[in-house]
Design a protein around this motif. Structure first.
Motif, PDB file in Angstrom:
ATOM      1  N   LYS A 183      -2.321 104.182  66.987  1.00 45.66           N
ATOM      2  CA  LYS A 183      -1.015 104.832  66.982  1.00 45.66           C
ATOM      3  C   LYS A 183      -0.605 105.153  68.414  1.00 45.66           C
ATOM      4  N   LEU A 184       0.648 104.863  68.750  1.00 50.28           N
ATOM      5  CA  LEU A 184       1.176 105.179  70.073  1.00 50.28           C
ATOM      6  C   LEU A 184       2.599 105.692  69.894  1.00 50.28           C
ATOM      7  N   PHE A 185       2.809 106.960  70.266  1.00 49.31           N
ATOM      8  CA  PHE A 185       4.114 107.597  70.090  1.00 49.31           C
ATOM      9  C   PHE A 185       4.585 107.502  68.636  1.00 49.31           C
ATOM     10  N   GLY A 186       3.641 107.667  67.711  1.00 46.59           N
ATOM     11  CA  GLY A 186       3.970 107.666  66.291  1.00 46.59           C
ATOM     12  C   GLY A 186       4.138 106.310  65.661  1.00 46.59           C
ATOM     13  N   ARG A 187       3.950 105.258  66.450  1.00 45.29           N
ATOM     14  CA  ARG A 187       4.116 103.898  65.933  1.00 45.29           C
ATOM     15  C   ARG A 187       2.773 103.187  65.905  1.00 45.29           C
ATOM     16  N   THR A 188       2.517 102.431  64.836  1.00 44.29           N
ATOM     17  CA  THR A 188       1.289 101.657  64.742  1.00 44.29           C
ATOM     18  C   THR A 188       1.441 100.360  65.523  1.00 44.29           C
ATOM     19  N   ILE A 189       0.508 100.110  66.425  1.00 41.19           N
ATOM     20  CA  ILE A 189       0.550  98.891  67.238  1.00 41.19           C
ATOM     21  C   ILE A 189      -0.834  98.233  67.246  1.00 41.19           C
ATOM     22  N   PRO A 190      -0.901  96.936  67.511  1.00 40.90           N
ATOM     23  CA  PRO A 190      -2.204  96.285  67.641  1.00 40.90           C
ATOM     24  C   PRO A 190      -2.946  96.812  68.868  1.00 40.90           C
ATOM     25  N   ALA A 191      -4.266  96.908  68.729  1.00 37.75           N
ATOM     26  CA  ALA A 191      -5.117  97.278  69.867  1.00 37.75           C
ATOM     27  C   ALA A 191      -6.339  96.372  69.853  1.00 37.75           C
ATOM     28  N   CYS A 192      -6.109  95.150  69.394  1.00 36.93           N
ATOM     29  CA  CYS A 192      -7.215  94.271  68.995  1.00 36.93           C
ATOM     30  C   CYS A 192      -7.547  93.161  69.970  1.00 36.93           C
ATOM     31  N   GLY A 193      -6.933  93.165  71.151  1.00 39.27           N
ATOM     32  CA  GLY A 193      -7.256  92.121  72.116  1.00 39.27           C
ATOM     33  C   GLY A 193      -6.024  91.372  72.578  1.00 39.27           C
TER      34      GLY A 193
END
Length: 278
Positions: A183-193
């Motif tokens: 989560k970044l600033f309330g938004r779900t984002i990929p953090a997978c590479g």
């Protein structure tokens, strides 16, 4: 343990690059970086799953022995890095998976869709994987991006079927390993590479991995072979956004990932499954 998948593609396979190529006859160059990648993994005592674009094995069959020789796993990434939602690809996919089976001696048990193109509209691929004795998939990104994503999918491994790609189906034969998100600033984002590894501050990715591990959830990670061997990745004219996503921080990728796999334990999907009851 966390999961490291290397999407083994060549310089002309990324979607943003493919759009600008005027010919389909391109000379593979990234395949020449295999020894560098394997040596890096050896030094870090880390095993990985190589999701392989099949046509590269046709060009350089010795890739197979090199990868297996290092104790790593081969997964299927289609024969030509074709999105599952490409026109009339369903029948071709069945043919390709059988061809890849023959090329790899039936040792491929895992699949990753190019550009993470598995979704409701392409869930037919799950049935074909099951029919061909595949055990797992790692194509679902539980976040929405401009190219892909199933934002309401589960974030821990679950049984997936052609009727249910988002939630666990106990009748499913295929185990889905969704890619890591945060989560970044309330938004779900990929953090997978991939681009996200090159763009996001390392602390954000490390925090996401730590959070998963605290809940006993393996973090599924991906990186492209061309990101680990930028010396074999030519730069072609792209739009500003396409160029930024494709080339930003490319020469720092291995160093960034090196720190991550030194801090956390990563392994191949095969070795993970051999040591778990999922």
């Amino acid at each position: 343990m966390n999961l490291l998948g290397i999407d083994f593609e060549d310089w002309y396979h990324p979607e943003f690059v493919q759009r600008h190529l005027k010919t389909q006859t391109n000379k593979p160059m990234v395949i020449n970086g295999i020894d560098k990648i394997l040596e890096w993994l050896r030094k870090n005592e880390t095993f990985a799953t190589f999701f392989m674009v099949g046509e590269l094995l046709e060009v350089k069959p010795e890739l197979l022995d090199k990868i297996f020789g290092g104790g790593h796993e081969i997964g299927f990434h289609t024969m030509h890095h074709t999105r599952l939602d490409s026109t009339d690809f369903r029948e071709k996919f069945s043919e390709e998976i059988k061809k890849f089976h023959a090329m790899t001696g039936g040792k491929s048990k895992g699949f990753r869709a190019p550009t993470f193109s598995l979704a409701d509209s392409t869930s037919w691929a799950i049935d074909i994987l099951s029919e061909n004795n595949y055990q797992y998939d790692s194509s679902i990104v539980p976040a929405k991006t401009r190219l892909y994503g199933v934002p309401d999918a589960e974030t821990r491994p679950y049984r997936i079927t052609s009727k249910e790609v988002r939630k666990n189906d106990p009748n499913g034969k295929i185990l889905e390993f969704p890619l890591l998100t945060t989560k970044l600033f309330g938004r779900t984002i990929p953090a997978c590479g991939g681009f996200y590894l090159r763009f996001l501050p390392s602390k954000i990715i490390e925090k996401a991995v730590s959070k998963n591990n605290e809940m006993n959830i393996p973090s599924s990670f991906y990186i492209h072979s061309w990101e680990l061997t930028p010396e074999f990745m030519p730069r072609i004219p792209l739009s500003f956004v396409e160029s930024f996503i494709t080339y930003y921080n490319l020469r720092k990728t291995m160093g960034i990932l090196d720190k991550l796999i030194k801090k956390f334990k990563f392994t191949s999907f095969e070795k993970f499954l051999s040591n778990t009851s999922l």
